[in-house]
Scaffold this motif. Structure first.
Motif, PDB file in Angstrom:
ATOM      1  N   THR A 160       1.373  12.643  -9.625  1.00  0.00           N
ATOM      2  CA  THR A 160       2.474  12.648 -10.591  1.00  0.00           C
ATOM      3  C   THR A 160       3.554  11.675 -10.139  1.00  0.00           C
ATOM      4  OG1 THR A 160       2.107  14.915 -11.353  1.00  0.00           O
ATOM      5  CG2 THR A 160       4.321  14.031 -11.619  1.00  0.00           C
ATOM      6  N   ILE A 161       3.994  10.844 -11.081  1.00  0.00           N
ATOM      7  CA  ILE A 161       5.032   9.849 -10.816  1.00  0.00           C
ATOM      8  C   ILE A 161       6.194  10.072 -11.782  1.00  0.00           C
ATOM      9  CG2 ILE A 161       5.597   7.383 -11.054  1.00  0.00           C
ATOM     10  CD1 ILE A 161       2.851   6.738  -9.899  1.00  0.00           C
ATOM     11  N   VAL A 162       7.410   9.974 -11.279  1.00  0.00           N
ATOM     12  CA  VAL A 162       8.602  10.013 -12.128  1.00  0.00           C
ATOM     13  C   VAL A 162       9.277   8.651 -12.057  1.00  0.00           C
ATOM     14  CG1 VAL A 162      10.854  11.064 -12.544  1.00  0.00           C
ATOM     15  CG2 VAL A 162       8.944  12.497 -11.817  1.00  0.00           C
ATOM     16  N   LEU A 163       9.536   8.089 -13.231  1.00  0.00           N
ATOM     17  CA  LEU A 163      10.212   6.799 -13.351  1.00  0.00           C
ATOM     18  C   LEU A 163      11.636   7.049 -13.843  1.00  0.00           C
ATOM     19  CD1 LEU A 163       9.367   3.761 -13.071  1.00  0.00           C
ATOM     20  CD2 LEU A 163       8.991   3.762 -15.542  1.00  0.00           C
ATOM     21  N   LYS A 164      12.607   6.445 -13.171  1.00  0.00           N
ATOM     22  CA  LYS A 164      14.008   6.613 -13.571  1.00  0.00           C
ATOM     23  C   LYS A 164      14.735   5.296 -13.393  1.00  0.00           C
ATOM     24  CE  LYS A 164      18.114   9.484 -12.816  1.00  0.00           C
ATOM     25  NZ  LYS A 164      18.665  10.648 -12.083  1.00  0.00           N
ATOM     26  N   ASP A 165      15.388   4.855 -14.457  1.00  0.00           N
ATOM     27  CA  ASP A 165      16.184   3.625 -14.402  1.00  0.00           C
ATOM     28  C   ASP A 165      15.381   2.457 -13.829  1.00  0.00           C
ATOM     29  OD1 ASP A 165      18.471   2.112 -14.852  1.00  0.00           O
ATOM     30  OD2 ASP A 165      19.299   2.532 -12.864  1.00  0.00           O
ATOM     31  N   GLY A 166      14.121   2.355 -14.268  1.00  0.00           N
ATOM     32  CA  GLY A 166      13.298   1.215 -13.896  1.00  0.00           C
ATOM     33  C   GLY A 166      12.696   1.243 -12.514  1.00  0.00           C
ATOM     34  N   GLN A 167      12.797   2.393 -11.843  1.00  0.00           N
ATOM     35  CA  GLN A 167      12.251   2.506 -10.496  1.00  0.00           C
ATOM     36  C   GLN A 167      11.479   3.812 -10.346  1.00  0.00           C
ATOM     37  OE1 GLN A 167      16.073   2.043  -8.397  1.00  0.00           O
ATOM     38  NE2 GLN A 167      15.301   0.110  -7.575  1.00  0.00           N
ATOM     39  N   ILE A 168      10.495   3.827  -9.450  1.00  0.00           N
ATOM     40  CA  ILE A 168       9.744   5.045  -9.154  1.00  0.00           C
ATOM     41  C   ILE A 168      10.566   5.873  -8.169  1.00  0.00           C
ATOM     42  CG2 ILE A 168       7.665   5.975  -8.064  1.00  0.00           C
ATOM     43  CD1 ILE A 168       6.172   3.502  -9.131  1.00  0.00           C
ATOM     44  N   ASN A 206      12.229  -4.310  -9.326  1.00  0.00           N
ATOM     45  CA  ASN A 206      11.509  -4.440  -8.059  1.00  0.00           C
ATOM     46  C   ASN A 206      10.522  -3.285  -7.863  1.00  0.00           C
ATOM     47  OD1 ASN A 206      11.061  -5.988  -5.681  1.00  0.00           O
ATOM     48  ND2 ASN A 206      12.181  -4.475  -4.479  1.00  0.00           N
ATOM     49  N   LEU A 207       9.746  -3.026  -8.898  1.00  0.00           N
ATOM     50  CA  LEU A 207       8.832  -1.875  -8.904  1.00  0.00           C
ATOM     51  C   LEU A 207       7.526  -2.225  -8.189  1.00  0.00           C
ATOM     52  CD1 LEU A 207       8.244   0.593 -11.771  1.00  0.00           C
ATOM     53  CD2 LEU A 207       6.255  -0.494 -10.744  1.00  0.00           C
ATOM     54  N   THR A 250       9.310 -10.687 -15.467  1.00  0.00           N
ATOM     55  CA  THR A 250      10.235 -11.771 -15.153  1.00  0.00           C
ATOM     56  C   THR A 250       9.956 -12.299 -13.757  1.00  0.00           C
ATOM     57  OG1 THR A 250      11.866 -10.553 -16.456  1.00  0.00           O
ATOM     58  CG2 THR A 250      12.676 -12.415 -15.186  1.00  0.00           C
ATOM     59  N   LYS A 251       9.597 -11.389 -12.864  1.00  0.00           N
ATOM     60  CA  LYS A 251       9.110 -11.796 -11.544  1.00  0.00           C
ATOM     61  C   LYS A 251       8.168 -10.717 -11.032  1.00  0.00           C
ATOM     62  CE  LYS A 251      12.503  -9.900  -8.310  1.00  0.00           C
ATOM     63  NZ  LYS A 251      13.420 -10.199  -7.191  1.00  0.00           N
ATOM     64  N   GLY A 252       7.387 -11.062 -10.024  1.00  0.00           N
ATOM     65  CA  GLY A 252       6.431 -10.111  -9.475  1.00  0.00           C
ATOM     66  C   GLY A 252       5.003 -10.471  -9.845  1.00  0.00           C
ATOM     67  N   GLN A 253       4.073  -9.613  -9.432  1.00  0.00           N
ATOM     68  CA  GLN A 253       2.640  -9.908  -9.557  1.00  0.00           C
ATOM     69  C   GLN A 253       1.883  -8.675 -10.018  1.00  0.00           C
ATOM     70  OE1 GLN A 253       0.853 -11.069  -5.806  1.00  0.00           O
ATOM     71  NE2 GLN A 253      -0.464 -12.580  -6.788  1.00  0.00           N
ATOM     72  N   VAL A 254       0.917  -8.883 -10.933  1.00  0.00           N
ATOM     73  CA  VAL A 254       0.045  -7.814 -11.422  1.00  0.00           C
ATOM     74  C   VAL A 254      -1.385  -8.141 -11.008  1.00  0.00           C
ATOM     75  CG1 VAL A 254      -0.779  -6.528 -13.430  1.00  0.00           C
ATOM     76  CG2 VAL A 254       1.551  -7.463 -13.426  1.00  0.00           C
ATOM     77  N   LEU A 255      -2.002  -7.237 -10.251  1.00  0.00           N
ATOM     78  CA  LEU A 255      -3.374  -7.430  -9.802  1.00  0.00           C
ATOM     79  C   LEU A 255      -4.257  -6.330 -10.380  1.00  0.00           C
ATOM     80  CD1 LEU A 255      -2.741  -8.100  -5.985  1.00  0.00           C
ATOM     81  CD2 LEU A 255      -3.023  -9.808  -7.777  1.00  0.00           C
ATOM     82  N   GLN A 305     -10.052   2.312  -2.981  1.00  0.00           N
ATOM     83  CA  GLN A 305     -10.127   0.990  -3.608  1.00  0.00           C
ATOM     84  C   GLN A 305      -9.020   0.859  -4.643  1.00  0.00           C
ATOM     85  OE1 GLN A 305     -13.820   0.228  -5.625  1.00  0.00           O
ATOM     86  NE2 GLN A 305     -13.045  -1.617  -6.634  1.00  0.00           N
ATOM     87  N   ALA A 306      -8.170  -0.149  -4.501  1.00  0.00           N
ATOM     88  CA  ALA A 306      -7.068  -0.356  -5.438  1.00  0.00           C
ATOM     89  C   ALA A 306      -7.605  -0.962  -6.732  1.00  0.00           C
ATOM     90  CB  ALA A 306      -6.020  -1.259  -4.826  1.00  0.00           C
ATOM     91  N   ILE A 307      -7.364  -0.288  -7.845  1.00  0.00           N
ATOM     92  CA  ILE A 307      -7.724  -0.823  -9.159  1.00  0.00           C
ATOM     93  C   ILE A 307      -6.575  -1.646  -9.721  1.00  0.00           C
ATOM     94  CG2 ILE A 307      -8.246  -0.215 -11.566  1.00  0.00           C
ATOM     95  CD1 ILE A 307     -10.609   0.111  -9.691  1.00  0.00           C
ATOM     96  N   LEU A 308      -5.364  -1.128  -9.577  1.00  0.00           N
ATOM     97  CA  LEU A 308      -4.178  -1.817 -10.097  1.00  0.00           C
ATOM     98  C   LEU A 308      -3.118  -1.893  -9.006  1.00  0.00           C
ATOM     99  CD1 LEU A 308      -2.547  -2.918 -12.636  1.00  0.00           C
ATOM    100  CD2 LEU A 308      -1.634  -0.589 -12.807  1.00  0.00           C
ATOM    101  N   THR A 309      -2.540  -3.072  -8.838  1.00  0.00           N
ATOM    102  CA  THR A 309      -1.442  -3.245  -7.895  1.00  0.00           C
ATOM    103  C   THR A 309      -0.308  -3.999  -8.581  1.00  0.00           C
ATOM    104  OG1 THR A 309      -3.039  -3.414  -6.073  1.00  0.00           O
ATOM    105  CG2 THR A 309      -0.777  -4.077  -5.609  1.00  0.00           C
ATOM    106  N   LEU A 310       0.867  -3.403  -8.572  1.00  0.00           N
ATOM    107  CA  LEU A 310       2.069  -4.060  -9.078  1.00  0.00           C
ATOM    108  C   LEU A 310       2.960  -4.376  -7.884  1.00  0.00           C
ATOM    109  CD1 LEU A 310       2.885  -1.742 -12.133  1.00  0.00           C
ATOM    110  CD2 LEU A 310       1.481  -3.802 -12.105  1.00  0.00           C
ATOM    111  N   LYS A 311       3.306  -5.651  -7.733  1.00  0.00           N
ATOM    112  CA  LYS A 311       4.089  -6.078  -6.577  1.00  0.00           C
ATOM    113  C   LYS A 311       5.447  -6.622  -7.022  1.00  0.00           C
ATOM    114  CE  LYS A 311       0.158  -7.353  -3.606  1.00  0.00           C
ATOM    115  NZ  LYS A 311      -0.450  -8.457  -2.800  1.00  0.00           N
ATOM    116  N   ASN A 312       6.501  -5.926  -6.629  1.00  0.00           N
ATOM    117  CA  ASN A 312       7.877  -6.399  -6.851  1.00  0.00           C
ATOM    118  C   ASN A 312       8.133  -6.807  -8.302  1.00  0.00           C
ATOM    119  OD1 ASN A 312       8.341  -6.156  -3.980  1.00  0.00           O
ATOM    120  ND2 ASN A 312       7.271  -8.105  -3.731  1.00  0.00           N
TER     121      ASN A 312
END
Length: 254
Positions: free
Chosen positions: A223-231, A28-29, A63-68, A3-10
């Motif tokens: 574990t997630i690594v974020l670099k220069d605004g992208q996963i 565009n994350l 600035t753009k994209g969707q948070v669910l 079950q998705a709790i959080l979804t970040l789209k673009n």
């Protein structure tokens, strides 16, 4: 099926739009956080970790994209509207608590987070035994300081209180922003062990920013690594267990 709790789209976040200081921080994350995920989030300074948290908690809008959140679109919901569902513990022990209020009063505030406030008795006395019970299970002797103004606590006690307040009502999503970084090594270790215990026992969904590679590998299921605004890395399950510090460090190279 998870079950998705959080979804970040673009998700894009650009600051100082139309100025010479314009900067695109998140690019565009896309990210899906499933129920029960305990994600450790790594990245260099300037990678976008704090901006990502601020986009999730509503203190900035993309600035753009969707948070669910639980499939509900909260992209344009302000921070206060998300507070009953998203809890956060900050790096600075002074944030997240009211210094002139006692430990018990702070816990009562946390207990009523997201509820409508009216003209009625606080009910603090009726909750004292409950607060004593939960505080006695924590390190740092917080159960002995229930009537102490929070501003008089040690950094470790105050951060433990912040964590307790954030998890008291079992939020849909818990954000931990380097919440052990300002503490001495022993207190940091105690709070990290407490964090893991509470997240597991309450089956919380959690994202934790950390600079400690050892903690990122030891705790959580992903574990997630974020670099220069992208996963650039997202490993879960056995793939996460097989990760080494040396492998993660390759993502920090310029």
């Amino acid at each position: 099926m998870s079950q998705a709790i959080l979804t970040l789209k673009n998700i894009d976040v650009t600051v100082n739009l139309n100025t010479s200081e314009e900067k695109r921080i998140l690019k565009n994350l896309n990210l899906t956080v499933n129920k029960g995920d305990f994600i450790t989030l790594l990245g260099t300074n300037g990678a976008g970790k704090s901006t990502l948290f601020n986009t999730i908690n509503g203190s900035i809008f993309p600035t753009k994209g969707q948070v669910l959140l639980a499939n509900q679109d909260i992209t344009n919901q302000p921070e206060v509207s998300r507070a009953s569902q998203i809890a956060q513990v900050f790096q600075d022990p002074k944030m997240g608590t009211a210094p002139r209020m006692t430990v018990s009063e702070n816990l009562l505030l946390a207990q009523k987070r997201g509820q409508k406030r009216g003209l009625k008795l606080r009910g603090l006395r009726q909750q004292k035994d409950y607060f004593l019970k939960i505080a006695s299970q924590l390190p740092n002797g917080l159960d002995q300081r229930l009537d102490t103004p929070t501003g008089s606590l040690s950094g470790g006690q105050r951060q433990t209180l912040s964590f307790l307040m954030a998890t008291l009502n079992q939020p849909q999503l818990l954000l931990l922003d380097e919440h052990t970084a300002a503490l001495d090594p022993n207190t940091s270790r105690q709070l990290m062990e407490l964090t893991n215990q509470v997240v597991q026992e309450k089956q919380l969904t959690c994202i934790m920013i950390t600079h400690q590679l050892a903690d990122a590998l030891k705790y959580g299921n992903r574990t997630i690594v974020l670099k220069d605004g992208q996963i650039v890395l997202d490993q879960a399950g056995q793939a996460k267990k097989d990760l080494t510090e040396e492998e993660i460090l390759t993502y920090f190279a310029d």
